[in-house]
Design an enzyme around this catalytic site. Structure first.
Site, PDB file in Angstrom:
ATOM      1  N   ASP A 119      41.947  40.964  40.106  1.00 27.54           N
ATOM      2  CA  ASP A 119      41.446  39.841  39.308  1.00 27.54           C
ATOM      3  C   ASP A 119      40.028  40.040  38.822  1.00 27.54           C
ATOM      4  O   ASP A 119      39.546  39.306  37.959  1.00 27.54           O
ATOM      5  CB  ASP A 119      41.448  38.570  40.167  1.00 27.54           C
ATOM      6  CG  ASP A 119      42.804  37.907  40.214  1.00 27.54           C
ATOM      7  OD1 ASP A 119      43.545  38.010  39.230  1.00 27.54           O
ATOM      8  OD2 ASP A 119      43.117  37.292  41.246  1.00 27.54           O
TER       9      ASP A 119
HETATM   10  C1  BGC Z   1      38.105  37.048  44.036  1.00 24.70           C
HETATM   11  C2  BGC Z   1      39.486  37.586  43.924  1.00 24.70           C
HETATM   12  C3  BGC Z   1      40.422  36.475  43.567  1.00 24.70           C
HETATM   13  C4  BGC Z   1      39.938  35.737  42.336  1.00 24.70           C
HETATM   14  C5  BGC Z   1      40.819  34.555  42.022  1.00 24.70           C
HETATM   15  C6  BGC Z   1      37.731  36.304  42.783  1.00 24.70           C
HETATM   16  O1  BGC Z   1      36.465  35.757  42.908  1.00 24.70           O
HETATM   17  O2  BGC Z   1      37.208  38.125  44.280  1.00 24.70           O
HETATM   18  O3  BGC Z   1      39.859  38.188  45.139  1.00 24.70           O
HETATM   19  O4  BGC Z   1      41.694  36.976  43.320  1.00 24.70           O
HETATM   20  O5  BGC Z   1      38.633  35.277  42.525  1.00 24.70           O
HETATM   21  O6  BGC Z   1      40.455  33.879  40.900  1.00 24.70           O
HETATM   22  C1  NOJ Z   2      43.195  37.789  45.629  1.00 30.22           C
HETATM   23  C2  NOJ Z   2      44.186  37.200  44.709  1.00 30.22           C
HETATM   24  O1  NOJ Z   2      44.862  36.164  45.369  1.00 30.22           O
HETATM   25  C3  NOJ Z   2      45.171  38.215  44.225  1.00 30.22           C
HETATM   26  O2  NOJ Z   2      46.020  37.646  43.284  1.00 30.22           O
HETATM   27  C4  NOJ Z   2      44.457  39.403  43.658  1.00 30.22           C
HETATM   28  O3  NOJ Z   2      45.428  40.332  43.310  1.00 30.22           O
HETATM   29  C5  NOJ Z   2      43.472  39.978  44.625  1.00 30.22           C
HETATM   30  N1  NOJ Z   2      42.593  38.960  45.074  1.00 30.22           N
HETATM   31  C6  NOJ Z   2      42.668  41.125  44.051  1.00 30.22           C
HETATM   32  O4  NOJ Z   2      41.744  40.681  43.109  1.00 30.22           O
END
Ligand code: BGC
Ligand code: NOJ
Length: 810
Positions: free
Chosen positions: A483
């Protein structure tokens, strides 16, 4: 250093000091009503949706931590204590917390009084039961004042924590004997209320926080508890709470129980009131009557235990390796259930207000859950698919209560559609229930546009196929699995969303990771087409997949590993050409799992590079070198200080991908070594550094670039599902296929034998794997009920049958 131990016989983790490095929690409930409870009795409850139907308040990021919860206070002649230590924090003479399957027991003892607080959510009911058992262990009679306490949330947790100008005026309660009804907004549009009851007559009660705690008091030392009685306050606005008070005497050696309950009641609109302004309590009274006696509560506890026994009996391992057995047979599967229920919504790190259910998250969670309750997996697949748009893209998140997509985040995460294929194919391999593909499913929740599920999968496949970039690799959109890799975002204003700033339709930025997914899950899609005799469709899908595979092996290859992506200017990400972020974990795992580069040697080379550049004793870091500055063209990933989260943290979710990839190449020793590095039971001895619960996975552990160590974000992570897929299918090799169960292990050569009990399509397979030649891979012979079979695919047994299987490796 440890803070407790596993009690495998009772299937519990036993915490022996309240001063754990962080609150160590458990989840109660598995369908509608959920509670989070920590080892000191902190936590909160909600019905279905942690944002929209929150029953009790919880303040995140508070100091001290974890002050709100399911509270019991004992005032023993001026000494005030809690069975779970918090919030009074009076030193206890003894303390234990037992986190078990859907229940938690807090036991505290002080000055000869023992108190056990037993919390659970009964099967099939929308309530939490808290049974308090008090025992006088001394030779003299003892008189105590005992209090319960919860603070109600005014339902919508977001609104509750921000809209004070309204909310300080809306709170309403009713009290009838020992039942405290929280009915805020019931007078208008709500058809639900909460009831907090006790099964014995109270001495006094409170429903106003100011009265119970004192305006400048607080849960650590409530005024009412100090005074030894409540003031029978009725809340009008401000902060409604529920508190019961019992003044009681225990004879020497006497034991007494009080049963408390926190229930959620919904009434049909026409039956909301029993008299003007008076809520209809019939359903609440019926609920209270179901848990009025110890015998009833014991029966409900037994029903919960039977439920878990039955669920877990479908996948049991005996390997002689204690830590492995307890993770596989119990805790990993338990966490899979929790992630299935919660997605990423409510934990001690996810506030329950930010995200509902994630599209990709829920699809991946299914991979680890589907064998437990296939019927719930089926329902979930159909819910998720209904949030897909007609062009095959999808909402990135949806709210569990409404099952509608969240438009604030919208769509454009280009990996999402392929995960729908992944989970549906996994469901079919588990169940053989092909009827799911014929189920009509809405697009964007519009039932008038419903099409069979198979059409949804087709559009998922096409959505990737028709969104390829200049190099023939899939376009990344807002982000793929990572993400934080936001190649089309270019955010320079603080507070802007990294994901939704900028156009999602970036026509240049491409993802090698999605390419790997397209090859892996595209092939699974083509297999479904084969099965449905869609021969031409299968062939044309394979042609499209082959082309992406070729592009991955050329444009996606950096010389010694797979590149990560191409940015919006067409420059490589995850390449030796880059000054930082030269190699990323995700494409190495996914591309090798897809079999890309197996014949050409590129797969071997990629995994070697991972070992050389990304490995650490506590897991494989996400990338190297970490980004030291913020990069407009990369987005959130470079916003994190080096070593944390996606910027070179050990992101546990994609560690199993590397382990699976090693297994694909037949490297059992290395696959298991990678498995062990992040496995909580193997990290129990360093709990003071690791900090999160030693019985569940966390999302991330700080990487080697980070100045402070330790794990964060326990419980709600795709790590649970992927690890279970890895250990059960890739390493131990019990693989559901469309045609039945296959056994093809890839294990450490030191593992001499193991036994698995696996329920599959209604039959129970007792599988014994022998490894007499200490190999890592390769099956020499298989017998089924004593008779040899050719190959590794077990013949399908009839439902109800018990099948004895012996697999000899060599
Ligand atoms: C986090 C990710 C997460 C995303 C969701 C980010 O700030 O680092 O792990 O999946 O937010 O929107
Ligand atoms: C947490 C999110 O829930 C997941 O959808 C994502 O793939 C990972 N972070 C990596 O960014």
């Amino acid at each position: 250093m440890r803070f407790g131990h596993f009690d495998d016989a009772r299937r519990e983790y036993v915490i022996t000091t309240p001063r754990t490095p962080l609150p160590w929690i458990n989840y109660l409930g598995s369908e509608d009503f959920f509670s989070l409870v920590s080892n000191t009795g902190g936590g909160y409850s909600f019905y279905r949706d942690a944002r929209l139907r929150r029953l009790t308040r919880y303040r995140y990021n508070n100091s001290p931590l974890d002050m709100d919860g399911h509270r019991i206070y004992i005032n023993d002649g001026g000494t005030i204590w809690n069975p779970g230590w918090q919030p009074a924090k009076t030193e206890l003479d003894s303390y234990t917390c037992r986190h078990g399957l859907g229940y938690t027991i807090l036991q505290g003892e002080k000055n000869g009084i023992a108190a056990a607080q037993e919390l659970f959510v009964p099967r099939g009911d929308a309530c939490e039961i808290d049974r308090l058992t008090l025992e006088n262990k001394t030779a003299a009679p003892r008189t105590l004042d005992v209090f319960s306490y919860v603070e109600f949330c005014l339902w919508d947790a977001m609104d509750d924590s921000s809209n004070f100008q309204r909310n300080f005026s809306t709170g309403e309660v009713e009290v009838v004997e020992s039942a405290i009804y929280h009915k805020t907004e019931y007078r208008e549009r709500r058809d639900h209320y909460a009831v907090f009851w006790a099964n014995a007559p109270v001495t006094s009660f409170d429903t106003s926080r100011d009265a119970f705690c004192g305006v400048y008091g607080g849960p650590a030392a409530p005024e009412a508890v100090k005074a030894g009685h409540c003031s029978n306050s009725i809340a009008h606005g401000w902060a409604p709470v529920g508190a019961h008070h019992f003044h009681l005497t225990l004879a020497p050696g006497e034991k007494k129980s009080i049963i408390f309950g926190l229930g959620y009641i919904e009434n049909p609109v026409g039956e909301k009131f029993s008299a003007p302004g008076i809520i209809n309590k019939a359903r609440a009274e019926a609920m209270m009557a179901r848990y009025a006696t110890d015998a009833q509560v014991d029966a409900a506890r037994r029903a919960l235990a039977d439920y878990w026994q039955e669920l877990l009996s479908g996948w049991q391992l005996t390997s002689g390796e204690e830590k492995l057995d307890r993770m596989v047979s119990l805790w990993n599967q338990y966490q899979c259930m929790v992630t299935f229920n919660m997605s990423r919504s409510a934990s001690y790190y996810e506030s329950g207000t930010g995200r509902g259910m994630g599209f990709r998250d829920s699809c991946q969670d299914l991979l680890g859950f589907v064998h437990m309750i296939p019927s719930r997996a089926r329902e979930r697949i159909l819910d998720i698919a209904a949030t897909q748009f007609a062009d095959g893209s999808s909402y990135h998140q949806y709210q569990p209560l409404t099952k509608k997509g969240n438009s604030d985040v919208g769509s454009g995460f280009n990996d999402d559609p392929l995960w729908l294929i992944a989970c549906t194919a996994a469901y079919l391999r588990e169940t053989g229930d092909w009827s799911i593909l014929d189920e009509p499913v809405a697009f964007d929740n519009d039932v008038t546009r419903a099409q069979p599920l198979m059409e949804h999968l087709r559009r998922s496949f096409r959505n990737t196929h028709t969104h390829l970039g200049p190099l023939g690799l899939p376009l990344i959109g807002r982000a793929d699995w990572n993400d934080c890799l936001n190649l089309n975002c270019f955010s320079s204003e603080p507070g802007e969303s990294f994901q939704t700033t900028g156009p999602s339709e970036g026509p240049v930025a491409e993802s090698v990771f999605i390419a790997g997914m397209f090859v892996k899950y595209g092939r699974e899609y083509a297999e479904l087409c084969d099965h449905l005799h869609l021969t031409e469709e299968a062939a044309s899908a394979r042609t499209a997949i082959d082309a992406v595979e070729q592009a991955t092996l050329t444009a996606g290859w950096d010389g010694a590993w797979f590149r990560r992506a191409y940015d919006a200017f067409g420059a490589p990400v995850g390449s030796r050409e880059c000054d930082e972020g030269q190699i990323f974990i995700e494409p190495q795992g996914m591309c090798v799992m897809a079999g890309i580069g197996r014949e050409t040697g590129q797969a071997e080379a990629a995994l070697k590079s991972v070992e050389e550049r990304l490995d650490t004793p506590y897991g494989v870091v996400l990338l190297q070198p970490a980004y030291t500055t913020y990069r407009l063209n990369l987005g959130e990933i470079s916003s994190y200080p080096p070593g944390y989260k996606e910027n070179a943290g050990i992101f546990c979710h994609n560690n199993p991908w590397i382990s699976c990839a090693e297994a694909v190449l037949g490297h059992g020793d290395r696959a298991f070594a990678v498995y062990k590095k992040t496995c909580p039971a193997y990290l129990e001895e360093i709990s003071e550094i690791h900090r999160t619960e030693p019985y569940v996975y966390s999302q991330m552990v700080a990487g080697r670039d980070a100045p402070t160590f330790g794990a964060k974000n326990s419980w709600l992570t795709g790590t649970a599902a992927w690890t279970f897929v890895n250990i059960s299918q890739y390493i131990l090799g019990i693989q559901p296929t469309l045609d039945g169960l296959r056994v093809d292990p890839c294990i450490p050569h030191t593992l001499a034998s193991y036994a698995v009990t696996r329920r599959y399509r209604g039959a129970v397979y007792h599988i014994r794997v022998e490894n007499p030649h200490a190999v890592q891979k390769g099956v020499q012979s298989v017998t089924v009920n004593g008779a040899p079979i050719a190959g590794t695919l077990l013949p399908l047994a009839k439902a109800g049958e018990n099948v004895e299987v012996v697999v000899t490796m060599g």
